[in-house]
Design a protein around this motif. Sequence first.
Motif, short mmCIF file in Angstrom:
data_model
loop_
_atom_site.label_atom_id
_atom_site.label_comp_id
_atom_site.label_asym_id
_atom_site.label_seq_id
_atom_site.Cartn_x
_atom_site.Cartn_y
_atom_site.Cartn_z
N LEU A 137 0.82 -1.20 0.00
CA LEU A 137 0.00 0.00 0.00
C LEU A 137 0.86 1.26 0.00
O LEU A 137 0.61 2.20 -0.77
CB LEU A 137 -0.94 -0.01 1.20
N SER A 138 1.90 1.28 0.84
CA SER A 138 2.77 2.45 0.87
C SER A 138 3.54 2.60 -0.43
O SER A 138 3.77 3.71 -0.91
CB SER A 138 3.72 2.39 2.06
N SER A 139 3.91 1.49 -1.04
CA SER A 139 4.60 1.56 -2.32
C SER A 139 3.66 2.06 -3.42
O SER A 139 4.07 2.86 -4.27
CB SER A 139 5.16 0.19 -2.68
N ALA A 140 2.42 1.60 -3.39
CA ALA A 140 1.44 2.08 -4.38
C ALA A 140 1.17 3.57 -4.21
O ALA A 140 1.06 4.31 -5.19
CB ALA A 140 0.14 1.28 -4.25
N LEU A 141 1.08 4.01 -2.96
CA LEU A 141 0.87 5.43 -2.70
C LEU A 141 2.07 6.25 -3.18
O LEU A 141 1.90 7.31 -3.80
CB LEU A 141 0.63 5.65 -1.20
N THR A 142 3.25 5.77 -2.91
CA THR A 142 4.46 6.45 -3.37
C THR A 142 4.49 6.53 -4.90
O THR A 142 4.82 7.57 -5.48
CB THR A 142 5.72 5.73 -2.86
N TYR A 143 4.13 5.42 -5.56
CA TYR A 143 4.09 5.41 -7.02
C TYR A 143 3.08 6.42 -7.55
O TYR A 143 3.37 7.18 -8.48
CB TYR A 143 3.75 4.02 -7.54
N ALA A 144 1.90 6.45 -6.95
CA ALA A 144 0.86 7.38 -7.40
C ALA A 144 1.30 8.83 -7.21
O ALA A 144 1.09 9.67 -8.10
CB ALA A 144 -0.44 7.12 -6.64
N LEU A 145 1.92 9.12 -6.08
CA LEU A 145 2.40 10.49 -5.84
C LEU A 145 3.51 10.87 -6.81
O LEU A 145 3.52 11.99 -7.34
CB LEU A 145 2.88 10.64 -4.40
N ARG A 146 4.43 9.96 -7.05
CA ARG A 146 5.52 10.26 -7.99
C ARG A 146 5.00 10.45 -9.41
O ARG A 146 5.45 11.34 -10.13
CB ARG A 146 6.55 9.14 -7.97
N ALA A 147 4.05 9.61 -9.82
CA ALA A 147 3.49 9.74 -11.17
C ALA A 147 2.70 11.04 -11.31
O ALA A 147 2.80 11.73 -12.34
CB ALA A 147 2.60 8.54 -11.48
N ALA A 148 1.93 11.40 -10.27
CA ALA A 148 1.17 12.66 -10.31
C ALA A 148 2.13 13.85 -10.36
O ALA A 148 1.90 14.80 -11.12
CB ALA A 148 0.25 12.75 -9.10
N TRP A 149 3.18 13.80 -9.57
CA TRP A 149 4.16 14.88 -9.57
C TRP A 149 4.84 15.00 -10.94
O TRP A 149 5.04 16.10 -11.45
CB TRP A 149 5.20 14.66 -8.49
N ARG A 150 5.14 13.87 -11.53
CA ARG A 150 5.77 13.88 -12.85
C ARG A 150 4.84 14.46 -13.91
O ARG A 150 5.27 15.26 -14.75
CB ARG A 150 6.18 12.44 -13.21
N ARG A 151 3.56 14.09 -13.87
CA ARG A 151 2.59 14.65 -14.82
C ARG A 151 2.43 16.15 -14.62
O ARG A 151 2.36 16.91 -15.59
CB ARG A 151 1.23 13.96 -14.67
N LEU A 152 2.40 16.58 -13.36
CA LEU A 152 2.26 18.00 -13.06
C LEU A 152 3.44 18.80 -13.57
O LEU A 152 3.26 19.84 -14.22
CB LEU A 152 2.09 18.19 -11.55
N THR A 153 4.65 18.34 -13.34
CA THR A 153 5.82 19.07 -13.80
C THR A 153 5.95 19.01 -15.31
O THR A 153 6.41 19.97 -15.93
CB THR A 153 7.11 18.53 -13.14
N THR A 154 5.51 17.91 -15.93
CA THR A 154 5.55 17.82 -17.39
C THR A 154 4.59 18.83 -18.01
O THR A 154 4.91 19.49 -18.99
CB THR A 154 5.20 16.39 -17.85
#
Length: 174
Positions: free
Chosen positions: A139-156
């Motif tokens: 669960l913590s890994s999935a949350l970390t992945y979701a946050l990293r992917a969202a951050w990457r989309r936002l900065t892109t």
Amino acid sequence: MTELTARLRAGYGAGPRHVIVVTAAIVLAGWVALRLAGEATTGRMLLWFLGAVIAHDLVLFPAYATADRVLRAVIRPGPDRRVALLNHLRAPALASALLFLVFAPGILRLGETTHLAATGQNQHPYLSRWLLLTAAFFLSSALTYALRAAWRRLTTRRVRGNGGQAPGKRSERA
């Protein structure tokens, strides 16, 4: 000598210095383990160590290498290649597997009477706690992945909306 080194590199994957250092490290670790243990039955200890090495190399390594290969085939890199999903599955799986190896007798309820006599507690909570920890890892890994992917989309999006420049950078034409 170069032909021998090339054949070693092709078969082993590294040069002769690597083989020597790894062999020396294994011999040194074995010697230290025997000295520190002070065990009179060193043959049993050596047999156990050899069995652990063989069990890892012949059973565990092929199992997790096959699982990793299957995961690589199933999980194709998406449009966001910088946030790798595979590593967000490997880390919690490794943590869960290591916990299982350490607490396997308790999880599998092996030696329950000995454990009860030694501690006064039964082994019933081991399995449920291991499962809860495994779920928390994933669960913590999935949350970390979701946050990293969202951050990457936002900065892109910010970079694309700014004419291809990073946010906060000024254009040289202005």
